[in-house]
Design a protein around this motif. Structure first.
Motif, PDB file in Angstrom:
ATOM      1  N   TYR A 181       0.851  -1.190   0.000  1.00  0.00           N
ATOM      2  CA  TYR A 181       0.000   0.000   0.000  1.00  0.00           C
ATOM      3  C   TYR A 181       0.885   1.238   0.000  1.00  0.00           C
TER       4      TYR A 181
ATOM      5  N   ASN B 162      -3.839   5.138   6.720  1.00  0.00           N
ATOM      6  CA  ASN B 162      -4.931   4.294   6.223  1.00  0.00           C
ATOM      7  C   ASN B 162      -5.090   4.431   4.710  1.00  0.00           C
TER       8      ASN B 162
ATOM      9  N   PRO C 269      -4.672   3.419   0.603  1.00  0.00           N
ATOM     10  CA  PRO C 269      -5.079   2.199  -0.099  1.00  0.00           C
ATOM     11  C   PRO C 269      -3.904   1.415  -0.678  1.00  0.00           C
TER      12      PRO C 269
ATOM     13  N   LEU D 268      -7.971   0.034   5.722  1.00  0.00           N
ATOM     14  CA  LEU D 268      -8.337   0.035   4.314  1.00  0.00           C
ATOM     15  C   LEU D 268      -7.528  -0.970   3.509  1.00  0.00           C
ATOM     16  N   ARG D 269      -6.219  -1.038   3.726  1.00  0.00           N
ATOM     17  CA  ARG D 269      -5.361  -1.921   2.921  1.00  0.00           C
ATOM     18  C   ARG D 269      -5.692  -3.399   3.141  1.00  0.00           C
TER      19      ARG D 269
ATOM     20  N   LYS E 247      -8.716  -4.458   4.259  1.00  0.00           N
ATOM     21  CA  LYS E 247     -10.073  -4.627   3.721  1.00  0.00           C
ATOM     22  C   LYS E 247     -10.028  -4.894   2.217  1.00  0.00           C
ATOM     23  N   GLN E 248      -9.250  -4.057   1.515  1.00  0.00           N
ATOM     24  CA  GLN E 248      -9.138  -4.251   0.067  1.00  0.00           C
ATOM     25  C   GLN E 248      -8.568  -5.627  -0.264  1.00  0.00           C
TER      26      GLN E 248
END
Length: 504
Positions: A14, A32, A34, A68-69, A71-72
């Motif tokens: 990320y 946070n 991506p 976020l990273r 989750k993706q």
């Protein structure tokens, strides 16, 4: 409990990784941002490999850190597997580094010198200023494991998380996983823990591949025995094996070794092989025993790993086939010249007669259609099997039992093993065994080419002798499988091929 897998995956690359490296600062919870394009590619790549290995998606659970990273990364895996549910859990957040966030490590140590002294003495219990200790992280991960993993009915539990969490999960088994100079955990890479019946086996550390361990008590016991030695393992990998022995490959910090379990009933074979190894080690590269232990079940041992690739790899590469044949036959010649008094000389003629008698009785029992032609062939060529030139023979030097390394454009023998079937006999028997295991019936022409490397101009008598021994190995395989109530369909097909090609 049946085995479960904890499959730890560090999120893909990320933007915080790039920014942190560029500025030389530490970023974790505070950033946070991506995934990068490369990070997305990393996760797609590993997700596709996972999809190929998983047959039952109903046995899968996906857990993720809520950043976020991660989750993706978790969504990429879920989409690839055709799953919707992802369980986001704060327990999987990276360690809270407190005031270390956004600072250079050297700067941080200078500002918090008293903390640094304490941290060097006890990395586990010393918390980061305004942050957590690794002991605190261990507690929340243990809570997560007990509440979520042990209480679900899923076999494959994927954890999409951060490097510090992967490191901490594995430290449950060995604190050396905290040592960053030994163990690296890269973006989009897998580490796995298998657990069953209170046996926990961490393996396949920081890998871009995926495989699952054998459902085998002896195999798990071998893993446990090895892990109890507290060696510097990096991953454990089951090795394909054609016997009842269990074998695992171990990548240690600075080398590879093999651990092996030999059931008690094969103890005499192993002792025989050890004697041969002691005698032959000056002439050929063979495995060295590093450690050995025996109990009521059998023998556990660790031996050095012989580098290179097995002969089959080079057989499939046309560029190296002739070189393979040269090394192969040169090795056979060395073995056939080997002299020992440690092995009992058996009566070769008696060995042949007993073998034929057993096989012909089985063929008669199953009413084999061409039995009379086989009996005639044996009677006409039996004299070819009588020899006064008995040699030491390997009895199984297929291309599965030796390895080679490539030095420039040349091949060099790097190791030979599996001498437990070795005996005193006709050296052409070795060639017939190789013929049966490696070449017959698909690659017969290749075998004749290999034979020319062993002897420049094979005579008709030599061909007949090898064909005689080849037929013995074919009918012997039928006898072996029939007596053990296994299917003989494939071996009967091999026998029909022999009759059609050489007898009709």
């Amino acid at each position: 409990m049946s085995e479960k897998y904890l499959i730890l995956i560090r999120h893909g690359e990320y933007y915080g990784n790039i920014r942190g490296k560029k500025l030389g600062i530490h970023l974790s919870r505070s950033d946070n941002s991506p995934l990068t394009k490369n990070g997305i590619f990393q996760m797609i790549n590993i997700a596709e490999k996972i999809k190929q290995k998983l047959k039952n998606k109903k046995q899968v659970a996906i857990y993720s850190s809520p950043l976020l990273r991660t989750k993706q990364s978790a969504k990429i895996l879920a989409k690839t597997l055709g799953l919707e549910k992802i369980d986001y859990d704060d327990c999987l957040l990276d360690i809270n580094y407190g005031k270390l966030e956004g600072k250079k490590w050297e700067e941080f140590i200078y500002l918090y010198q008293d903390w640094w002294i304490k941290f060097q003495k006890d990395r586990l219990k010393t918390p980061f200023p305004d942050g957590e200790s690794y002991q605190n992280v261990k507690k929340r991960l243990l809570n997560f494991f007990q509440q979520k993993i042990l209480n679900n009915n899923k076999k494959f539990n994927f954890i999409i998380t951060h490097e510090g969490i992967v490191r901490t999960f594995l430290s449950f088994f060995d604190d050396r996983f905290f040592n960053r100079s030994i163990y690296q955990f890269d973006n989009g890479k897998i580490s796995i823990i298998c657990f069953t019946n209170n046996l926990f086996i961490p393996y396949l550390i920081n890998s871009n591949e995926l495989f699952f361990l054998k459902k085998n008590k002896k195999f798990f016991n071998l893993c446990l025995w090895y892990l109890n030695k507290k060696r510097n393992f990096f991953y454990l990998k089951p090795k394909k094996n054609f016997s009842e022995n269990q074998v695992i490959e171990i990548k240690e910090v600075d080398k590879k070794t093999l651990a092996k379990f030999i059931p008690k009933k094969f103890k005499s074979d192993y002792q025989k092989e050890k004697i041969i190894f002691e005698k032959i080690n000056l002439n050929l590269p063979i495995p060295k025993i590093i450690e050995e232990e025996e109990n009521n079940e059998g023998i556990y041992l660790i031996r050095n790993y012989l580098p290179g690739k097995i002969g089959q790899f080079y057989f499939k590469n046309k560029k190296f086939k002739n070189q393979l044949f040269h090394v192969w036959t040169s090795t056979l010649k060395k073995i056939h010249r080997f002299k020992t008094r440690s092995l009992e000389k058996q009566n070769w003629e008696k060995f042949i007669n007993q073998w034929l008698e057993n096989d012909l009785n089985i063929l008669k029992t199953i009413n084999y259609q061409h039995l009379n032609k086989i009996i005639s062939f044996y009677n006409e060529n039996k004299e070819n099997a009588h020899t006064n030139k008995l040699s030491f023979i390997h009895n199984d030097l297929s291309f599965y039992n030796f390895s080679l390394i490539k030095e420039g454009n040349n091949l060099k023998l790097s190791g030979v093993w599996d001498f437990e079937r070795a005996m005193i006999g006709d050296r052409y028997w070795d060639l017939a065994v190789i013929f049966k295991i490696c070449f017959y019936p698909k690659y017969i022409k290749d075998f004749y080419q290999l034979l020319k490397y062993y002897i420049n101009k094979p005579t008709n008598k030599i061909f007949k002798k090898i064909h005689f021994y080849l037929l013995m190995n074919i009918t012997g395989a039928i006898t072996y499988r029939y007596q053990r109530k296994k299917s003989i369909k494939k071996e009967l097909k091999n026998l029909d091929f022999f009759v059609k090609k050489f007898l009709l």
